[in-house]
Design a protein around this motif. Sequence first.
Motif, mmCIF file in Angstrom:
data_model
loop_
_atom_site.group_PDB
_atom_site.id
_atom_site.type_symbol
_atom_site.label_atom_id
_atom_site.label_comp_id
_atom_site.label_asym_id
_atom_site.label_seq_id
_atom_site.Cartn_x
_atom_site.Cartn_y
_atom_site.Cartn_z
ATOM 1 N N ASP A 95 56.339 -50.879 -9.060
ATOM 2 C CA ASP A 95 56.296 -52.094 -9.874
ATOM 3 C C ASP A 95 57.070 -53.216 -9.180
ATOM 4 O O ASP A 95 58.150 -53.012 -8.626
ATOM 5 C CB ASP A 95 56.921 -51.838 -11.253
ATOM 6 C CG ASP A 95 56.114 -50.833 -12.055
ATOM 7 O OD1 ASP A 95 54.900 -50.735 -11.806
ATOM 8 O OD2 ASP A 95 56.699 -50.140 -12.898
ATOM 9 N N GLY A 96 56.520 -54.387 -9.217
ATOM 10 C CA GLY A 96 57.175 -55.521 -8.592
ATOM 11 C C GLY A 96 56.852 -55.691 -7.128
ATOM 12 O O GLY A 96 57.317 -56.648 -6.497
ATOM 13 N N HIS A 97 56.055 -54.765 -6.576
ATOM 14 C CA HIS A 97 55.705 -54.845 -5.156
ATOM 15 C C HIS A 97 54.198 -54.909 -4.941
ATOM 16 O O HIS A 97 53.721 -54.631 -3.841
ATOM 17 C CB HIS A 97 56.287 -53.650 -4.402
ATOM 18 C CG HIS A 97 57.781 -53.614 -4.408
ATOM 19 N ND1 HIS A 97 58.552 -54.322 -3.514
ATOM 20 C CD2 HIS A 97 58.657 -52.982 -5.240
ATOM 21 C CE1 HIS A 97 59.827 -54.116 -3.767
ATOM 22 N NE2 HIS A 97 59.921 -53.306 -4.815
#
Length: 657
Positions: A129-131
Motif C-alpha cells: 500500500d502506498g507504493h
Amino acid sequence: LPRVTPGAPVFFGTRRCAPDIDAGLDPQGARAAAEAAPRTDVLLPAWEATGAFTGPAHDARQAVALTGLAALEMVVDIPPGAALRGALALDSRLPADSHVTFAVRVDGERLTELDVPDTAWGAFEVPLDGHAGAGRRLELRVEDASVPGGQVVEALEPDYPRRHNVGALYEPAVSRVGVADPRLVTTSRVPRRIATSERPSVLLIQVETLRADALAPWVGVDGQDFGAPPDLAPNLAKLAARAVVWKRNMAPSSWTVPSTASLLTGLPPCAHGATSNQRFGLPGDVATLAERAEQAGVATGAVVASDLLSAAAGYARGFQSFAHVPYANARQVNTLAQAFLQDHAGQQFLLFLHEFDPHSPYAAPEPWRDRYVPEALRDRTVASAEANILAGLERGYGGAGPLPAPDDPDVQFLRGRYLGEIAWWDEQLGHLLDALARLKLDDSTLIVITADHGEEFMEHGLYGHGSDLYEETLHVPLLVVPPPGWRVALPVGAREEVVGSASLHASILEWLGVPYDPGEVRPPLREPTGWAYSTTSKGVVLVQGADPLSRKLDSMRTDGLRAIVSWPVPGDTVGPQHLAFDLRADPAQHAPLADGAADGAFRLLLQAETWCDEHRAAAAPEGLDSAQLDALRQLGYLGGKGAPSEPPPTPLSEPPH
C-alpha cells in the motif's frame, strides 16, 4: 557476486481461488471453492530458480537463491492494493544456528525485515500500500546474516554457453536464502468455469524445433527415421500409449512465427499474414484461441520461451496470464506452469507452453548433453561445429567445394547434441506430469503436445530451419491425451490421415466447449481433409542475394506425396519451380517425380491459396523494432546463417539449462 537482475519482466497475471488451493485440498472442495469464492489476481514475475538451492528436505520447492552478496531487483508495475507473497527458507546445508533476515524494498525504501526459518518454508505477505504505480523498483535481498564458518555451501563452475554463467564460490560466511513462489496479488472477483468430463481443461505444449522422426511413435512413417534410440523420450512414449496420435501431422511453416500464429488464429500463414519481418504480429481483426476461451469463462495462461512471440506482436492477446521468458529452458517454463496450475486448481483453464528446447545451441545439462554424441566427437563445441558447417555451406554454394554431408563429423556431433536436448526436455515433461497429478488435475486436463517445426541436418543442403519445406522441418509430432472418462474424445490410438497443426485451434475450442464460427478457421481434426498446406517466406537464403525473407515457398502434403513450389523473387529470370516426391518410394526426397505425376497435389495447393484469399485477415502490425530485429538475427532468421552459436543474453538468473 554480481547483482542478479532479471530486468523488466512481463508479468504473469493469474486468477487464484480463495482460500488458497494447494495439492492437498480435495478436488471436489477445490471445484466448490472455484465456483463460489472471491478471486485474487496474481502477478508472477518472470524470475526463476537459480542453481541447486537445497531447502527443507520434507518440502522441496523451486526457489530463487539469494545470498548476502547478491540481490534480486526488477522494475514492476504495482497495482493499487497489491501485496507481495511468497515463502522463505534457509539453505538446509547451513549450520542449524545460522541467523538470517530478509528485506523487501520498493524504490530504495525498506518495507519489512523478516527472519528466515531454518527448518521449514515460512510463508510471507508484505503489503505494498502506498507504493502503487508503474516502473517501481522492487528489491528482495538478504539484509543481515550471521552464519558460522567452516562450511562451503556450493561451488559453481562455468558452463556452455559462456555468456550465461559466471564461476563463483560461496564462502562459508555467505548465507543462502530460497524465495519460492514470489508473486504480487490484488483482490477481485472473476467468474470461472469448472472443468468437467465433457469440457476438460487443456494443457497445450508446443515444443521448439522438434522433428517427429526422432520420436518412437513416428519413426517409420512414410520411411522417415532420424536414427534416434527408441528409448530417447520415455515420458512422451508413456503418454502416446494412452493418446490419440496423429502420425502425419504437418506444421504450417518451417519457422516459429507463422506456425504459432496459425495455432493461435486457426488460419494458415497465407491468411493470417504473420510470415516475415515486415508482417510479424498477429492480425488485429482475428480472434485468438485465448481470446475465444477467455470470453467463454476459461482461465487462460501462457509461458512463452521464444523471444519472437512477444506481447508487443499480439501473442499475449486473450491470455490473462502471459509470462514471456525468452530462451528459458523446459525446467524454468514448467516451474511457471506449475504456479499457474496451482492457482487454477478446480477451474477450467487453457495453459499454453512454448518450450524453447531443443533449439540450438543444444546445451542440455549432463548427463544428457553428450549422451548421444560419439565418443570421438565429444571434444567439439556447438559454436565451432556450426562455424565449420557455415563455412562449408558458403564454399559449396559458392562453387568452391562440396556441401557438408549429413555424415560430416560436425553434423553428426550436432545431431547427437540435438538428441540430448530432446532427452532433457522429456525428463522435464515427466516432472510436469508429476506436478499435474500432485495437484489432482490429471483427471480433468486434456494434454496436447506438438511442435512449431522440425530441424534439418544437411539432408537437403542446409542446416537449421525456416528455409526449406521438406519432411524434416514440417513433419512434427501431435498427440492428444484425454483425461480418464473423457466423453467427447476421438478413439485412443494412431490416426493415419494427413492433418495440419492449424486444425488444433478449432479442436481445442471444441474440447473446451467454447463456441466458434466454423467458416472462420480451418476445420478441426475430427474432420480431416487429407492434406496439409505449409509455407515459408524465408527462402533458400544462401543461393540468393535478395532479402532473406522474400522468397516464398509453398508445399502441399497429401497421402504419400510432398509437392513444393518455389516462387521467383525480383531479379530471377525463371518462373516458379515445381518439385514433387513420392515419400513411400523416396522417403529421403531426393528423386523428384516427373512433370504431371503430382498434378492433384498442386491443384490442392492452389485451392489452399484460394481459401486464404477468401479468409485473409486485415494487415498485421508491420515492421519490427530494433530489439525484435536483433532477436531474429540472433536466432538465424536474418542473413541465412543457420542457428546461432549462442542465444542472445537472457534476463533469467541462470544459464539456459
